[in-house]
Design an enzyme around this catalytic site. Structure first.
Site, PDB file in Angstrom:
ATOM      1  N   SER A  95       0.758  -1.502  -0.307  1.00 18.11           N
ATOM      2  CA  SER A  95       0.064  -0.063   0.214  1.00 18.11           C
ATOM      3  C   SER A  95       0.980   1.247   0.048  1.00 18.11           C
ATOM      4  O   SER A  95       1.642   1.003  -0.411  1.00 18.11           O
ATOM      5  CB  SER A  95      -0.773  -0.227   1.121  1.00 18.11           C
ATOM      6  OG  SER A  95      -2.266   0.976   0.746  1.00 18.11           O
ATOM      7  N   HIS A 119      -1.874  -0.820  -4.487  1.00 19.40           N
ATOM      8  CA  HIS A 119      -3.710  -0.772  -4.629  1.00 19.40           C
ATOM      9  C   HIS A 119      -3.827   0.755  -4.948  1.00 19.40           C
ATOM     10  O   HIS A 119      -3.106   1.171  -5.218  1.00 19.40           O
ATOM     11  CB  HIS A 119      -3.963  -1.757  -3.578  1.00 19.40           C
ATOM     12  CG  HIS A 119      -4.126  -0.855  -3.046  1.00 19.40           C
ATOM     13  ND1 HIS A 119      -4.841  -1.477  -1.896  1.00 19.40           N
ATOM     14  CD2 HIS A 119      -3.185  -0.134  -2.050  1.00 19.40           C
ATOM     15  CE1 HIS A 119      -4.919  -0.752  -0.558  1.00 19.40           C
ATOM     16  NE2 HIS A 119      -3.882  -0.045  -0.983  1.00 19.40           N
TER      17      HIS A 119
END
Length: 375
Positions: A95, A119
């Site tokens: 992330s 993501h």
């Protein structure tokens, strides 16, 4: 490779060879309590002020990610370092943490067995359609900034980066190097990784909660927990353990953030305005007239949340109730005293009337005696 576990985060200097090390272990978030294992841009800026700008630094990271805005700010802070930077992924870079490992002026080395994941940014939202549309705009701007950093690091085009982010893609160490997110693999140490239960990833002696994320495939991990795992290295509270050189800390200010990341700055400001609007709206909804002055004070003079004002309102009502009961008790006591005094006055009045009646009767009798000539 230096022993990664012997240093305390966030900054340490190995005195024998003057090696400067930054340890980024834990989520990227503001620390509310001293014993929390996390870090943010403010703590990194404080540590970075003690670093010699003309000497290379090594950054060790094992993080599930966290705040995108904090990670972008950390990226901006580290990008100003003049000497070489080597980033060591020693477990997980997922992330927002990948925005740090994708530093354009750094060499990224990933240990064998480590995992890498990118993501799209996520956020929780509340409000009407217009407010939700603004939140979507903020997320889209964050995603654009992330894609730009990944493209510059990996050399991939925007279409492929977007596809990988949309799919919430996990990479092994080898795949991260293949895609250009890391520059080489460190084979000197094998990182162990396994799923402790449905959503807890145990990797490199640490555990990260992946409940709200897509999980890595079994092929990327050890199939089960090792029978005799090595004990996790103890990491003490984040702190600076090296003497800072004579250099004033250069904290990240709003002006610097606006200059370095204008889109992010605008997005943060918009989010802050939206949050304040929600606070004012919530306060106005609990204004019941009796607490109006308290609500106005909470809105503009001494900012409080609707929950805090509700608690203060309950306290105020209880105090008013107690004062009212006290006043009633005092009035009742005073009335009882007045009634007792009234009884005495009425008795005295009756006595005075009787004397007056007898005087009148005597006067009338004397007058009649004179008229009729009797005694």
């Amino acid at each position: 490779m230096p022993n990664k576990t012997e240093f305390k985060p966030i900054l340490a200097i190995k005195e024998e060879d003057k090696q400067t090390i930054l340890n980024f272990f834990g989520p990227i978030a503001e620390k509310w309590f001293e014993d929390e294992k996390c870090f943010d841009e403010a703590e990194v800026a404080k540590a970075f002020a003690a670093v010699n700008p003309n000497k290379p630094i090594d950054i060790f990271i094992n993080s599930p990610g966290g705040s995108v805005s904090s990670a972008l700010a950390i990226n901006g802070i580290l990008s100003r370092h003049k000497a070489g930077i080597t980033i060591h992924v020693t477990g997980l870079a997922a992330s927002a943490a990948t925005l740090i490992t994708s530093l354009k002026n750094a060499k990224t080395v990933i240990s064998k067995g480590s995992l890498f994941m990118i993501h799209n940014p996520m956020s929780s939202a509340y409000g009407n359609a217009e407010e939700l549309e603004k939140q979507i705009d903020v997320l889209n701007k964050c995603a654009e900034s992330m894609r730009s950093i990944y493209m510059e690091k990996s050399g991939l085009d925007e279409k492929e980066i977007k596809s990988l982010m949309d799919a919430e893609t996990w990479f092994t160490a080898e795949e991260a190097v293949e895609k250009g997110f890391a520059d080489e693999i460190d084979n000197s140490e094998q990182v162990s990784a396994y799923m402790k239960d449905d959503h807890i990833l145990a990797i490199a002696g640490r555990e990260w909660d992946l409940q709200n994320l897509r999980k890595p495939s079994k092929e990327m991990l050890m199939s089960k927990k090792p029978e005799d795992p090595k004990p996790a290295a103890k990491v003490e509270d984040t702190q600076i353990v090296a003497k800072a050189e004579e250099k004033k800390p250069e904290a990240m200010t709003a002006e610097k953030l606006n200059a370095e990341h204008p889109d992010l700055f605008k997005a943060i400001v918009a989010e802050a305005v939206q949050s304040e609007r929600k606070r004012i709206q919530a306060l106005s909804e609990i204004d019941n007239g009796a607490n109006h002055d308290l609500v106005i004070k909470a809105m503009f003079e001494e900012p409080m949340t609707a929950e805090q004002v509700a608690i203060e309102t309950i306290k105020m009502q209880k105090l008013q109730s107690d004062n009212h009961a006290k006043a009633l008790t005092e009035d009742a006591q005073a009335l009882a005293g007045d009634l007792a005094g009234a009884d005495n006055a009425e008795g005295a009045l009756r006595d005075n009337k009787e004397i007056e009646r007898q005087s009148i009767v005597a006067a009338v009798h004397s007058h009649l005696a004179k008229i009729n000539g009797y005694k």
